[in-house]
Scaffold this active site. Structure first.
Site, PDB file in Angstrom:
ATOM      1  N   SER A 131       0.829  -1.203   0.000  1.00  0.00           N
ATOM      2  CA  SER A 131       0.000   0.000   0.000  1.00  0.00           C
ATOM      3  C   SER A 131       0.870   1.262   0.000  1.00  0.00           C
ATOM      4  CB  SER A 131      -0.955  -0.047   1.199  1.00  0.00           C
ATOM      5  OG  SER A 131      -1.908   0.969   1.137  1.00  0.00           O
ATOM      6  N   ASP A 138      -9.805  -3.389  -5.585  1.00  0.00           N
ATOM      7  CA  ASP A 138      -9.188  -2.620  -4.502  1.00  0.00           C
ATOM      8  C   ASP A 138      -9.781  -1.216  -4.475  1.00  0.00           C
ATOM      9  OD1 ASP A 138      -7.520  -1.214  -2.754  1.00  0.00           O
ATOM     10  OD2 ASP A 138      -5.731  -2.308  -3.366  1.00  0.00           O
ATOM     11  N   HIS A 145      -8.079  -4.887  -0.826  1.00  0.00           N
ATOM     12  CA  HIS A 145      -6.802  -4.196  -0.634  1.00  0.00           C
ATOM     13  C   HIS A 145      -5.699  -5.061  -0.014  1.00  0.00           C
ATOM     14  CE1 HIS A 145      -4.112  -0.844  -0.260  1.00  0.00           C
ATOM     15  NE2 HIS A 145      -4.074  -0.932   1.052  1.00  0.00           N
TER      16      HIS A 145
END
Length: 285
Positions: free
Chosen positions: A109, A225, A255
């Site tokens: 991320s 996502d 995610h």
């Protein structure tokens, strides 16, 4: 697993919490960089699989995150450039602690975006990079007015809570969402204005320099996502000039792929990708 914990003082005097899981006779090493709002201890199930394959894993709680904060986490940092300096210092420590074996870097991320930016700015001596749901491109339809205002808000109100992320989008497994929401070391409030602005600058930098990305890279992203844009992974994959590059998009994936419905397949892919890029000293022939 031999688990070590310590702290590291950054160039500007911040104490970061570090931890490592050491293999007695390591075949490789890996530095893991966690995502926005979370912390490094959320990766133990991945660490166990990597450790079993002979990889010593090092990680840390970033600025404003987890155990690197006295009190509650804030997810606040002044500059993404400072974060890159932290990564560089800690990757240097990884290579000195486990010399003579291939070293890898993993980022998820925000951590994936930071690792991509780190590769582009520092050109580290690594055998390969794994980017999980990396923050490379802003969400589709992000307000241009909001983007234009972000620098002003960041400058004058850096700790203003500006952007709330939807925790329901981390996983399709309700128990994983609950675990995330109930973890006292996870920051679930709105993202501070300065942090958001710095991440936007980081993404702009990656987009402008993606063609200079030359290292071996595995990009993984979920097609659904809702927290980082899968088109960012596609952009880096298309523009990177790496001879060794792989993009794997998991249909329907949310995610946190290592905590989602396809987690076993995802972790197996990560471990196999790393394992295929170091020479097994015990192999014959």
């Amino acid at each position: 697993m031999k688990h070590l914990e310590t702290t590291y003082k950054t160039h500007d005097g911040i104490e970061l919490y570090l931890q490592a899981w050491m293999v007695d006779v390591p075949k490789a090493s890996l530095l893991l960089v966690h995502g926005l709002g979370e912390h490094s201890s959320r990766y133990l199930h991945l660490v166990e699989k990597l450790h079993a394959s002979g990889v010593s894993v090092f990680t840390f709680d970033g600025r404003g995150h987890g155990k690197s904060v006295k009190g509650d986490p804030t997810a606040f940092f002044e500059s993404y450039e400072d974060y890159l300096r932290d990564i560089d210092s800690l990757f240097g420590k990884v290579k000195s602690y486990v010399p003579g074996v291939p070293a890898f870097i993993y980022g998820h991320s925000m951590g994936g975006g930071l690792v991509a930016a780190y590769v582009l700015k520092y050109n580290p001596d690594t055998k390969g990079v794994i980017l999980s749901s990396p923050a490379i491109k802003e969400a589709e339809g992000t307000s241009k007015t909001l983007i234009a205002m972000s620098s002003v808000i960041s400058k004058y109100f850096p700790k203003l809570k500006a952007l709330k992320l939807d925790a329901q989008k981390i996983s399709r497994i309700p128990a994983e969402v609950e675990k995330y929401l109930n973890d006292p070391l996870v920051y679930t409030d709105a993202v501070p204005a300065r942090t958001g602005y710095e991440l936007l600058q980081m993404m702009r930098f990656i987009q402008a320099n993606a063609s200079k990305f030359k290292l071996p890279v595995l990009l993984i992203h979920g097609s659904d996502d809702g927290l980082t844009n899968p088109k960012g992974s596609e952009l880096l994959y298309e523009k990177a000039t790496s001879a060794d590059k792989t993009l794997k998009v998991f249909p329907g994936g949310f995610h946190e792929l290592i905590n989602d419905l396809d987690r076993e397949e995802v972790i197996k892919l990560i471990v196999a990708w790393i394992g295929s890029r170091f020479i097994d000293p015990y192999s014959k022939g």
